[in-house]
Design a protein around this motif. Structure first.
Motif, PDB file in Angstrom:
ATOM      1  N   LYS A  28      29.095-170.520  40.131  1.00 14.32           N
ATOM      2  CA  LYS A  28      28.832-170.374  38.699  1.00 14.32           C
ATOM      3  C   LYS A  28      30.143-170.241  37.921  1.00 14.32           C
ATOM      4  O   LYS A  28      30.331-170.881  36.882  1.00 14.32           O
ATOM      5  N   ASP A  29      31.060-169.460  38.469  1.00  8.32           N
ATOM      6  CA  ASP A  29      32.329-169.246  37.783  1.00  8.32           C
ATOM      7  C   ASP A  29      33.121-170.543  37.652  1.00  8.32           C
ATOM      8  O   ASP A  29      33.662-170.861  36.603  1.00  8.32           O
ATOM      9  N   ILE A  65      28.742-169.540  23.628  1.00  9.97           N
ATOM     10  CA  ILE A  65      28.300-169.215  24.980  1.00  9.97           C
ATOM     11  C   ILE A  65      28.529-167.746  25.257  1.00  9.97           C
ATOM     12  O   ILE A  65      29.626-167.213  25.097  1.00  9.97           O
ATOM     13  N   ASN A  99      27.285-166.447  31.442  1.00 14.17           N
ATOM     14  CA  ASN A  99      27.438-167.707  32.158  1.00 14.17           C
ATOM     15  C   ASN A  99      26.081-168.341  32.416  1.00 14.17           C
ATOM     16  O   ASN A  99      25.402-168.001  33.388  1.00 14.17           O
ATOM     17  N   LEU A 126      31.659-172.875  35.101  1.00  8.83           N
ATOM     18  CA  LEU A 126      31.975-172.465  33.734  1.00  8.83           C
ATOM     19  C   LEU A 126      33.417-172.843  33.386  1.00  8.83           C
ATOM     20  O   LEU A 126      33.690-173.350  32.301  1.00  8.83           O
ATOM     21  N   LEU A 185      25.529-171.383  33.295  1.00  6.08           N
ATOM     22  CA  LEU A 185      25.593-172.523  34.213  1.00  6.08           C
ATOM     23  C   LEU A 185      25.212-172.134  35.625  1.00  6.08           C
ATOM     24  O   LEU A 185      25.608-171.078  36.103  1.00  6.08           O
ATOM     25  N   LYS A 219      34.493-175.335  30.443  1.00  5.34           N
ATOM     26  CA  LYS A 219      35.401-174.912  29.372  1.00  5.34           C
ATOM     27  C   LYS A 219      36.541-175.915  29.218  1.00  5.34           C
ATOM     28  O   LYS A 219      36.938-176.273  28.117  1.00  5.34           O
TER      29      LYS A 219
END
Lengths: 302, 228
Positions: A93-94, A113, A116, A97, A118, A101
């Motif tokens: 997920k990180d 946003i 998170n 993101l 995503l 970005k």
């Protein structure tokens, strides 16, 4: 070499005498080889597009946020074990993101946003894009729902499928056109040489009477054919360099826009153009010599 | 030494015309021979057989002792380099100068440029055309054109010179000039064979005369005349 001097002056004289016919032949070869070279670049380019598309064909398997570590690991091992899998990348997920970005840098959307939203995903690159349906199916259960832990599976189905058939068709058409044009060029040079032989039939007769060998009679005509083919190919290379490049780059931009392909093997990159130039040059010389040989076989009976 | 020898030579063309019938003839080295007879008597066929422009139907031809009948086609150029040819219509190349026309014979053999530069003016002096080196055939009279063609035939000093009606298009005075050149060439030791139906020339020269009629030799006479 005595004979070399003689042959060159004979060739030159003959070219001067049959200027318009020679000019026609050279122009035909130039146009033909220009189109041949143009198509060659397109075909080559299509292959480039194909492979860059192929490398972009990947399945993205979105995972549910609440998926357990064990299940995630199990799915990853499964994917790796398939023979269709070229590589697989876990995008957390990180990471997703972060990439998002980067992609959207400077855009207002980032401010809106929170947290998170995503999902994490497995990005699978396949070694054979045509197997994509088959692989996709493995993420569904018997009832047509996604298997446990999987939220969605996506790939750019719409682009990929027609692209393969279009490239095949363009390739075939280009090939047929090339063959037809080459034949036309051969017929034209053949005709020029035939006329040239006809114009010099008295000379040939006299040469044979004073004991000229067959090769002595033939060589000036072979030179003439070769020169016409060669000159034509040089002109076509110049045309390709200026006009061809321009058209292809425009066309390519259009393709990039329409297909939304990220990266593309750009025209004129690397040695592609060089290969085409050399190919055109060799082809021009060969066409010239081949046509002369045919004409000589038919019209200089010795 | 026998320069040319015909043994039982016959020539029947594809349309069944019989051009030569069982010809037997020996021409010795250094001879000057007139081949006479009306049109269609086989004179041209005789000459074409010698340079292998056509093949005989029967018999054997020996040139300088060698049988040329079973000559490979790749050897024909070699044969022709030893036989100079002069024709009624000269067969000069209109877009080449006198020098270039004569030089062609040497170019074909592959003689180096310096040799060509020596030999061509030499032979042009022999035929009396040294001053016309750079003229084109159309700038020359008929007699001069024929002399160029003799120069071309003789520039490489072949042992045999064939002349097919060389005076056919020329007036008597000019023809006499041509005959003087041919005599000179013969005096150097060249075997000369001339087909003609020029009565005056044959009678004034008094050389060997072979008369053909309907493909057969009807007369072979030393120091002969044209005939009745």
């Amino acid at each position: 070499m005595v004979r070399t001097r003689y042959f060159f002056s004979e060739t030159f004289t003959s070219l001067k005498r049959n200027f318009f016919m020679g000019f026609t032949a050279i122009t035909t070869v130039a146009i033909t080889l220009f189109i041949v070279g143009f198509f060659a670049i397109i075909v080559y380019d299509i292959q480039g597009i194909m492979s860059s598309v192929k490398s972009q064909v990947e399945l993205r398997v979105y995972l549910k946020d609440e998926i357990s570590e064990e299940l995630k690991e199990y799915i990853e091992q499964e994917i790796i074990s398939w023979e269709e899998t070229e590589s697989v990348e876990y995008v957390s997920k990180d990471l997703a993101l972060e990439r998002f970005k980067k992609q959207m840098e400077g855009s207002d959307i980032l401010k809106e946003i929170e947290g998170n939203p995503l999902p994490a995903s497995f990005d699978i690159t396949l070694n054979n894009p045509e197997k994509i349906d088959q692989v996709e199916l493995r993420f569904y259960d018997k009832d047509g729902n996604f298997i446990e832990g999987v939220d969605d599976v996506i790939y750019e189905r719409k682009v990929v499928k027609p692209l393969f058939s279009i490239t095949a068709i363009i390739g075939t058409i280009a090939f047929l056109i090339i063959i037809a044009l080459l034949l036309a060029a051969i017929v034209l040079i053949f005709n020029t040489i035939r006329l040239s032989i006809y114009a010099r039939r008295k000379e040939i007769e006299v040469m044979k009477l004073v004991g000229a060998t067959n090769w002595f009679v033939r060589i000036p005509f072979l030179f003439e054919g070769f020169f016409e083919g060669f000159a034509g190919s040089i002109i076509s290379i110049i045309l390709l360099y200026f006009i061809g490049n321009f058209l292809l780059i425009k066309g390519e931009r259009a393709i990039v826009d329409i297909m939304r392909i990220k990266e593309l093997a750009i025209v004129g990159s690397g040695n592609v153009m060089l290969y085409v130039y050399v190919g055109v040059l060799v082809l021009g010389g060969l066409i010239g010599i081949l046509s002369s040989v045919i004409a000589l076989r038919r019209y200089v009976k010795v | 030494m026998n320069m040319i020898e015909f043994k039982n030579i016959s020539k029947i063309y594809e349309d069944n015309t019989v051009a030569l019938k069982n010809i037997n003839l020996v021409i010795r080295k250094g001879e000057f021979l007139f081949l006479v007879g009306p049109s269609g008597s086989g004179k041209s066929t005789f000459i074409k057989l010698l340079i292998k422009e056509i093949d005989e139907s029967n018999g054997n031809i020996y040139i300088a002792g060698r049988n040329v009948c079973n000559l490979k086609s790749s050897r024909i150029p070699q044969l022709r380099r030893n036989i100079g040819c002069v024709f009624q219509d000269y067969k000069l190349l209109p877009n080449k100068t006198v020098f270039e026309n004569v030089a062609l014979t040497l170019e074909v053999i592959g003689k180096p440029a310096y040799e060509i530069k020596i030999r061509v003016p030499q032979v042009l002096k022999l035929v009396g055309l040294y001053s016309k080196l750079n003229s084109y055939p159309y700038q020359l009279s008929a007699g001069e054109q024929q002399r160029v063609s003799i120069a071309r035939a003789f520039v490489n000093r072949p042992p045999i010179l064939l002349a097919d009606e060389p005076t056919g298009n020329l007036d008597p005075g000019t023809a006499e000039g041509i005959m003087k050149i041919l005599s000179r060439i013969n005096l150097i030791g060249t075997t000369v064979l001339m087909a003609t139906h020029d009565r005056n020339i044959v009678n004034s020269m008094r050389r060997r005369v072979v008369e053909l009629e309907e493909g057969e030799i009807i007369r072979d006479q030393k120091r002969g005349v044209y005939g009745d």
